[in-house]
Design an enzyme around this catalytic site. Sequence first.
Site, PDB file in Angstrom:
ATOM      1  N   HIS A  37     115.467  11.599  47.283  1.00  0.00           N
ATOM      2  CA  HIS A  37     115.978  13.015  47.132  1.00  0.00           C
ATOM      3  C   HIS A  37     115.697  13.534  48.670  1.00  0.00           C
ATOM      4  O   HIS A  37     116.596  14.310  48.930  1.00  0.00           O
ATOM      5  CB  HIS A  37     114.862  13.635  46.093  1.00  0.00           C
ATOM      6  N   MET A 184     115.447   3.516  44.891  1.00  0.00           N
ATOM      7  CA  MET A 184     114.649   4.464  44.667  1.00  0.00           C
ATOM      8  C   MET A 184     115.094   5.257  43.247  1.00  0.00           C
ATOM      9  O   MET A 184     116.278   5.521  43.172  1.00  0.00           O
ATOM     10  CB  MET A 184     114.271   5.483  45.805  1.00  0.00           C
ATOM     11  N   SER A 185     114.188   5.581  42.487  1.00  0.00           N
ATOM     12  CA  SER A 185     114.469   6.284  41.026  1.00  0.00           C
ATOM     13  C   SER A 185     113.355   7.050  40.587  1.00  0.00           C
ATOM     14  O   SER A 185     112.091   6.393  40.665  1.00  0.00           O
ATOM     15  CB  SER A 185     114.887   5.281  40.135  1.00  0.00           C
ATOM     16  N   SER A 186     113.452   8.278  40.070  1.00  0.00           N
ATOM     17  CA  SER A 186     112.047   8.679  39.529  1.00  0.00           C
ATOM     18  C   SER A 186     111.524   7.916  38.311  1.00  0.00           C
ATOM     19  O   SER A 186     110.519   7.861  37.807  1.00  0.00           O
ATOM     20  CB  SER A 186     112.306  10.099  38.861  1.00  0.00           C
TER      21      SER A 186
END
Length: 286
Positions: A37, A184-186
Amino acid sequence: MKILHTIQDARRFVWNLRSGGQSVGLVPTMGALHAGHLSLVEQGRKSCDAVVTTIFVNPTQFAANEDLDKYPRTIERDIELLSAAGCDAVFIPDVSEMYPDGSSTFVKAPDVGKPLEGEFRPTHFDGVATVVLKLFQILPTSHAFFGQKDYQQLRVIETMVRDLNVPIEIMPCPIVRESDGLAMSSRNRYLSDSERQRALCLSRALAGVQTAFQNGQRDVAKLTEILHAPLADTPDSQGVDRVDYAVIVDCENLQPIDTISASAVALLATHVGTTRLIDNCVLRCE
Ligand code: PAF
């Protein structure tokens, strides 16, 4: 950094900048921010005079059996990260601000949302298209930044903007990976240590396809075999628990192709434990 909660304040903030001739970049998020993000904020700062991020866990894009209630919420940390990243404002509305009682108008996502994710999550892209169009109306920015990790989402939004003549420039941004390759990932925070280790087979599978493609392989059936091999759970290699799809398709309309003549995209959606992970890579002929 300004923290805005109402539509009125958010719209006024962006209008003041735009009417002074400034370009403004929008970074829509559902929070639980990570370096992926922040790379969108950074890209926004490079391309625009100001950047506004939104944090809203949008209920209309979750089906009843999905993780809306347990979706990670880390607002205080998110605000610190955005402020340190040089974001100018963050819009954090309540559900009742975005969907007041009686809200009943929804966007029907374009056809590019129908295959793949659309088959496994039939209402997902209608919810995404609806909230993104609402954010574009609330925050009339000049640009909006989206990560290529959600490749089909990006195509849905690009198509919606074209079809509905929305006056905004969509800026696709590259996938950000951990040093070992995990995108990347929440949702990565749901993975246990051993699941995280197994999740690395997604980026390994994509790297294998990329190498074969760079070595001249253009046959989609052969490339798809290479894509599937690392995902399989065999005694010698620990793969994923379930594959929703692992395909190589046209990178514009996401329809099946036999050979790659110009460009394609390899798309993966899998389950590791109870966590659903997606990843992809674009294959472009020089
Ligand atoms: O990619 C996301 O985080 C969400 O789908 C988005 C674009 C913020 C819409 O809720």
